[in-house]
Design an enzyme around this catalytic site. Structure first.
Site, PDB file in Angstrom:
ATOM      1  N   ASN A  47     -27.172 -80.526  14.678  1.00  0.00           N
ATOM      2  CA  ASN A  47     -25.808 -80.875  13.984  1.00  0.00           C
ATOM      3  C   ASN A  47     -25.794 -82.458  14.288  1.00  0.00           C
ATOM      4  O   ASN A  47     -24.826 -82.927  13.512  1.00  0.00           O
ATOM      5  CB  ASN A  47     -24.811 -80.118  14.587  1.00  0.00           C
ATOM      6  CG  ASN A  47     -24.521 -78.520  14.181  1.00  0.00           C
ATOM      7  OD1 ASN A  47     -24.389 -77.826  14.647  1.00  0.00           O
ATOM      8  ND2 ASN A  47     -25.212 -78.407  12.943  1.00  0.00           N
ATOM      9  N   ASP A  95     -20.209 -69.976  11.181  1.00  0.00           N
ATOM     10  CA  ASP A  95     -20.671 -70.639   9.949  1.00  0.00           C
ATOM     11  C   ASP A  95     -19.661 -70.441   8.832  1.00  0.00           C
ATOM     12  O   ASP A  95     -19.168 -69.404   8.713  1.00  0.00           O
ATOM     13  CB  ASP A  95     -21.977 -70.129   9.307  1.00  0.00           C
ATOM     14  CG  ASP A  95     -22.694 -71.291   8.707  1.00  0.00           C
ATOM     15  OD1 ASP A  95     -22.385 -72.271   8.410  1.00  0.00           O
ATOM     16  OD2 ASP A  95     -23.690 -70.765   7.621  1.00  0.00           O
ATOM     17  N   GLY A  96     -19.618 -71.784   7.941  1.00  0.00           N
ATOM     18  CA  GLY A  96     -18.793 -71.568   6.838  1.00  0.00           C
ATOM     19  C   GLY A  96     -17.438 -72.466   7.073  1.00  0.00           C
ATOM     20  O   GLY A  96     -16.661 -72.135   6.015  1.00  0.00           O
ATOM     21  N   SER A 131     -25.353 -77.476  17.242  1.00  0.00           N
ATOM     22  CA  SER A 131     -26.678 -77.202  17.397  1.00  0.00           C
ATOM     23  C   SER A 131     -27.371 -78.544  17.760  1.00  0.00           C
ATOM     24  O   SER A 131     -26.643 -79.852  17.458  1.00  0.00           O
ATOM     25  CB  SER A 131     -27.531 -76.513  16.453  1.00  0.00           C
ATOM     26  OG  SER A 131     -27.502 -77.671  15.157  1.00  0.00           O
ATOM     27  N   THR A 132     -28.616 -78.448  18.172  1.00  0.00           N
ATOM     28  CA  THR A 132     -29.519 -79.850  18.307  1.00  0.00           C
ATOM     29  C   THR A 132     -29.662 -80.550  17.101  1.00  0.00           C
ATOM     30  O   THR A 132     -29.933 -81.914  17.139  1.00  0.00           O
ATOM     31  CB  THR A 132     -30.500 -79.784  19.113  1.00  0.00           C
ATOM     32  OG1 THR A 132     -31.408 -78.329  18.484  1.00  0.00           O
ATOM     33  CG2 THR A 132     -30.633 -79.332  20.511  1.00  0.00           C
ATOM     34  N   ARG A 165     -25.414 -84.539  11.072  1.00  0.00           N
ATOM     35  CA  ARG A 165     -24.235 -84.699  10.136  1.00  0.00           C
ATOM     36  C   ARG A 165     -23.674 -85.999  10.075  1.00  0.00           C
ATOM     37  O   ARG A 165     -23.714 -86.864  11.138  1.00  0.00           O
ATOM     38  CB  ARG A 165     -23.314 -83.686  10.588  1.00  0.00           C
ATOM     39  CG  ARG A 165     -23.609 -82.311  10.449  1.00  0.00           C
ATOM     40  CD  ARG A 165     -22.744 -81.094  10.690  1.00  0.00           C
ATOM     41  NE  ARG A 165     -23.340 -79.892  10.211  1.00  0.00           N
ATOM     42  CZ  ARG A 165     -22.676 -78.851   9.937  1.00  0.00           C
ATOM     43  NH1 ARG A 165     -21.310 -79.050   9.799  1.00  0.00           N
ATOM     44  NH2 ARG A 165     -23.159 -77.891   9.482  1.00  0.00           N
ATOM     45  N   ARG A 209     -17.360 -75.107   4.177  1.00  0.00           N
ATOM     46  CA  ARG A 209     -16.700 -74.423   2.751  1.00  0.00           C
ATOM     47  C   ARG A 209     -15.446 -73.806   2.775  1.00  0.00           C
ATOM     48  O   ARG A 209     -14.491 -73.814   1.768  1.00  0.00           O
ATOM     49  CB  ARG A 209     -18.035 -73.350   2.379  1.00  0.00           C
ATOM     50  CG  ARG A 209     -19.117 -73.623   1.808  1.00  0.00           C
ATOM     51  CD  ARG A 209     -20.291 -72.575   1.974  1.00  0.00           C
ATOM     52  NE  ARG A 209     -20.749 -72.275   3.270  1.00  0.00           N
ATOM     53  CZ  ARG A 209     -21.500 -71.533   3.646  1.00  0.00           C
ATOM     54  NH1 ARG A 209     -21.924 -70.592   2.735  1.00  0.00           N
ATOM     55  NH2 ARG A 209     -21.951 -71.560   4.787  1.00  0.00           N
TER      56      ARG A 209
HETATM   57  C1  FPP Z   1     -20.786 -74.408  11.148  1.00  0.00           C
HETATM   58  O1  FPP Z   1     -20.065 -74.536   9.842  1.00  0.00           O
HETATM   59  C2  FPP Z   1     -19.909 -74.905  12.140  1.00  0.00           C
HETATM   60  C3  FPP Z   1     -20.399 -75.818  12.866  1.00  0.00           C
HETATM   61  C4  FPP Z   1     -21.484 -76.574  12.807  1.00  0.00           C
HETATM   62  C5  FPP Z   1     -19.190 -76.158  13.959  1.00  0.00           C
HETATM   63  C6  FPP Z   1     -18.523 -75.121  14.784  1.00  0.00           C
HETATM   64  C7  FPP Z   1     -17.501 -75.847  15.500  1.00  0.00           C
HETATM   65  C8  FPP Z   1     -16.304 -75.241  15.692  1.00  0.00           C
HETATM   66  C9  FPP Z   1     -15.866 -73.843  15.352  1.00  0.00           C
HETATM   67  C10 FPP Z   1     -15.543 -76.015  16.558  1.00  0.00           C
HETATM   68  C11 FPP Z   1     -15.795 -76.273  17.996  1.00  0.00           C
HETATM   69  C12 FPP Z   1     -15.752 -74.742  18.504  1.00  0.00           C
HETATM   70  C13 FPP Z   1     -15.079 -74.428  19.613  1.00  0.00           C
HETATM   71  C14 FPP Z   1     -15.056 -73.151  20.096  1.00  0.00           C
HETATM   72  C15 FPP Z   1     -14.114 -75.310  20.381  1.00  0.00           C
HETATM   73  P1  FPP Z   1     -20.588 -75.477   8.742  1.00  0.00           P
HETATM   74  O2  FPP Z   1     -19.544 -76.713   8.810  1.00  0.00           O
HETATM   75  O3  FPP Z   1     -21.845 -75.522   8.559  1.00  0.00           O
HETATM   76  O4  FPP Z   1     -19.911 -74.897   7.383  1.00  0.00           O
HETATM   77  P2  FPP Z   1     -20.663 -74.754   5.876  1.00  0.00           P
HETATM   78  O5  FPP Z   1     -21.928 -74.111   5.908  1.00  0.00           O
HETATM   79  O6  FPP Z   1     -19.439 -74.172   5.070  1.00  0.00           O
HETATM   80  O7  FPP Z   1     -20.710 -76.529   5.710  1.00  0.00           O
END
Ligand code: FPP
Length: 242
Positions: A71, A23-24, A68-69, A74, A27
């Site tokens: 996501n 997560d993050g 996630s299910t 977005r 940001r």
């Molecule tokens: C959460 O951060 C992250 C995600 C929902 C996506 C994670 C995906 C990846 C790291 C890329 C795909 C992975 C691989 C291994 C190819 P956020 O976007 O919710 O961050 P925020 O809370 O700061 O907005």
């Protein structure tokens, strides 16, 4: 291997299974005036480094929450960017070969694009014999969704007379989960300062130690992982006993 803070920790005390909620990313990018997709890209690179480190320190199972299910809610362009990153990641013909990693996927594949599903099958097939570490990528994964699928399968088996409702126990249900045959996560790490588990490994995390860290996932380093493990090692796990 870079010097690990865990150099003197006996291998059999390390967590057998670590789960990470990456997560993050958004940001991290926004703070730098970059599009959110830049955070996801950096997050994917961080994952590769952490997977390598887990292999080096001897963690047998690593699960990362990639999508996630929930996501899908977005904006379509962000979902598209994450799917694009996944395509690039899965296309790598040497994917986690250096870690001798078996790669598995947790989640409902049905709604994913056909080419992604095909790549997932290929990666699973080609890595199935590897023994260095098992890397689970949770993709279109939701803990509640996973339990619903398991309950549906058990109900169908009951209806066909394979067993009786009173035969259903924890073991039978666990065997219907995406993680069937794997140990439950000992340690779940969530960076970014948020203190929740967001539908991640809902059933399997019943007795996991949770470590929340104030670092954004793209900035997460092997040293952060070592610190989380050291915190885990300082916890007393009682599993409901005394
Ligand atoms: C959460 O951060 C992250 C995600 C929902 C996506 C994670 C995906 C990846 C790291 C890329 C795909 C992975 C691989 C291994 C190819 P956020 O976007 O919710 O961050 P925020 O809370 O700061 O907005």
């Amino acid at each position: 291997m870079a010097q690990s803070l865990l150099a003197h920790v006996p291998a059999d005390t390390l967590p057998a299974h670590i789960g990470i909620i990456m997560d993050g990313n958004g940001r991290w990018a926004t703070k730098r005036g970059l599009p959110r997709s830049a955070g996801h890209k950096q997050g994917a690179d961080t994952f590769s480094k952490i997977a390598r480190h887990c292999r080096e320190i001897g963690i047998p199972f690593l699960t990362a929450y990639a999508f996630s299910t929930e996501n899908w809610r977005r904006p379509a362009d962000e979902v598209g960017e994450i799917m694009g990153l996944l395509r690039r990641y899965l296309k790598d013909t040497k994917l986690h070969q250096d870690e001798n990693a078996r790669i598995c996927f947790l989640g409902d594949r049905e709604p994913l694009a056909d080419d992604i599903k095909e790549m997932m099958e290929q990666v699973e097939h080609e890595s199935a014999h590897r023994t260095g570490i098992t890397i689970n990528l949770a993709l279109n994964y939701g803990g509640r969704d996973e339990i619903i699928h398991a309950v549906r399968r058990l109900s169908a088996q009951c209806a066909s007379g394979e067993f009786k409702p009173e035969d259903i126990d924890e073991d039978l249900l666990s065997r219907q989960l995406y993680t069937a045959g794997q140990p439950d996560p000992d340690l779940i790490i969530r960076p970014s300062g948020e203190m929740r588990t967001s539908n991640f490994l809902l059933w399997q995390s019943a007795y996991s130690e949770l470590v929340f860290m104030d670092v954004l996932w793209p900035d997460f380093t092997p040293a952060h992982l070592d610190h989380a493990i050291l915190e885990y090692l300082n916890r007393t796990r009682r599993f409901g006993g005394i």
